[in-house]
Design a protein around this motif. Structure first.
Motif, PDB file in Angstrom:
ATOM      1  N   GLU A  89     -10.008   3.063   6.895  1.00  0.00           N
ATOM      2  CA  GLU A  89     -10.917   4.204   6.897  1.00  0.00           C
ATOM      3  C   GLU A  89     -12.375   3.783   6.948  1.00  0.00           C
ATOM      4  O   GLU A  89     -13.266   4.604   7.182  1.00  0.00           O
ATOM      5  CB  GLU A  89     -10.674   5.093   5.668  1.00  0.00           C
ATOM      6  CG  GLU A  89     -11.038   4.456   4.354  1.00  0.00           C
ATOM      7  CD  GLU A  89      -9.948   3.547   3.825  1.00  0.00           C
ATOM      8  OE1 GLU A  89     -10.032   3.163   2.657  1.00  0.00           O
ATOM      9  OE2 GLU A  89      -9.012   3.213   4.579  1.00  0.00           O
ATOM     10  N   ASP A 160      -3.770   1.326  -1.853  1.00  0.00           N
ATOM     11  CA  ASP A 160      -4.594   2.184  -0.999  1.00  0.00           C
ATOM     12  C   ASP A 160      -4.708   3.583  -1.590  1.00  0.00           C
ATOM     13  O   ASP A 160      -5.784   4.183  -1.581  1.00  0.00           O
ATOM     14  CB  ASP A 160      -4.005   2.257   0.414  1.00  0.00           C
ATOM     15  CG  ASP A 160      -4.449   1.104   1.291  1.00  0.00           C
ATOM     16  OD1 ASP A 160      -5.657   0.800   1.297  1.00  0.00           O
ATOM     17  OD2 ASP A 160      -3.595   0.510   1.962  1.00  0.00           O
ATOM     18  N   ASP A 164      -8.122   5.432  -2.709  1.00  0.00           N
ATOM     19  CA  ASP A 164      -8.456   6.758  -2.178  1.00  0.00           C
ATOM     20  C   ASP A 164      -8.747   7.731  -3.321  1.00  0.00           C
ATOM     21  O   ASP A 164      -9.697   8.518  -3.267  1.00  0.00           O
ATOM     22  CB  ASP A 164      -7.297   7.302  -1.338  1.00  0.00           C
ATOM     23  CG  ASP A 164      -7.129   6.563  -0.022  1.00  0.00           C
ATOM     24  OD1 ASP A 164      -8.092   5.907   0.424  1.00  0.00           O
ATOM     25  OD2 ASP A 164      -6.028   6.640   0.555  1.00  0.00           O
ATOM     26  N   LYS A 168     -12.347   9.572  -4.229  1.00  0.00           N
ATOM     27  CA  LYS A 168     -12.420  11.033  -4.210  1.00  0.00           C
ATOM     28  C   LYS A 168     -12.791  11.622  -5.564  1.00  0.00           C
ATOM     29  O   LYS A 168     -13.574  12.573  -5.651  1.00  0.00           O
ATOM     30  CB  LYS A 168     -11.096  11.615  -3.735  1.00  0.00           C
ATOM     31  CG  LYS A 168     -11.132  13.117  -3.485  1.00  0.00           C
ATOM     32  CD  LYS A 168      -9.842  13.584  -2.849  1.00  0.00           C
ATOM     33  CE  LYS A 168      -9.902  15.078  -2.534  1.00  0.00           C
ATOM     34  NZ  LYS A 168      -8.634  15.550  -1.901  1.00  0.00           N
ATOM     35  N   ASN A 208      -0.776  10.239  -4.373  1.00  0.00           N
ATOM     36  CA  ASN A 208      -1.335  11.151  -3.377  1.00  0.00           C
ATOM     37  C   ASN A 208      -1.052  12.617  -3.721  1.00  0.00           C
ATOM     38  O   ASN A 208      -1.859  13.502  -3.444  1.00  0.00           O
ATOM     39  CB  ASN A 208      -0.778  10.840  -1.987  1.00  0.00           C
ATOM     40  CG  ASN A 208      -1.345   9.556  -1.408  1.00  0.00           C
ATOM     41  OD1 ASN A 208      -2.423   9.108  -1.796  1.00  0.00           O
ATOM     42  ND2 ASN A 208      -0.630   8.955  -0.471  1.00  0.00           N
TER      43      ASN A 208
END
Length: 214
Positions: A89, A160, A164, A168, A208
């Protein structure tokens, strides 16, 4: 420059001649991959096309391999389709194979199986599947999560997901404690889940999906 004793030649003969994705590529793509992997073996972050001076783009690659942009576009796209070269990313190209090998070597060094650099025995850094560096406080936090979650599958993907999540939500002490408590609950119910014939959720999907909130 990278430490050549710690970072041996990136191309393993057995992998190169037996990997389905490598063999399915044209000879031009294979040659480009070999050249890029050799270059990535000497970058500050092993396995990536990034140096202290710049992040290499597609337009920069011809200068590395002595070809024109038109000559490398097709072979490079082959490597991208085969996921032999990927981009994270942060728009950094990397070799998943090399990043995986780096993590394996670092774990072995940490456990003393191959001696290794004494600095690495502290086990203070981990590279995710996308080649992102996890260190410092967040590495310690992720390491504890991984221990508590207790389902040792897909660690690089989970790293990962953790990064992330941190980017965030900025994982602070309160959120960290909530995640750890949720991971403990997930670990405690996993055996019953397996006994009932259901498949446990992987740590990446759990993070996630913010499953600690469930």
């Amino acid at each position: 420059m990278a430490n050549r004793r710690r970072n041996p030649h990136p191309i393993e003969n057995k992998w190169w001649v037996s990997d389905t994705e490598v063999r399915s590529c044209s000879l031009e793509a294979q040659g480009l991959l070999a050249t890029l992997m050799c270059f990535m073996a000497d970058t500050p972050v092993y396995g990536t096309l990034i140096t202290k001076a710049k992040i290499y783009t597609l337009e920069d690659i011809p200068a590395l391999v002595g070809k024109t942009l038109e000559e490398i576009k097709g072979p490079f796209e082959e490597l991208r389709r085969s996921q032999l070269i990927m981009v994270n990313e942060h728009h950094v190209f990397y070799s998943p194979k090399m990043v995986h090998d780096l993590n394996v070597r670092m774990r072995r060094s940490a456990s003393g199986k191959q001696g290794g650099n004494p600095v690495l025995r502290d086990d203070t850094v981990y590279y995710s599947k996308k080649g992102r560096k996890l260190d410092g406080v967040q590495f310690k936090a992720f390491k504890e999560f991984w221990r508590v979650f207790a389902y040792p599958h897909g660690k690089a993907d989970a790293a990962d997901a953790w990064l992330d999540l941190h980017e965030k939500y900025n994982i602070d002490e309160k959120l960290y404690k909530e995640i750890i408590k949720g991971a403990q609950r997930e670990a405690e119910k996993r055996n019953a889940l397996i006994d009932s014939g259901r498949t446990p959720i992987m740590s990446q999907g759990w993070l996630n999906g913010r499953r600690w909130e469930v």
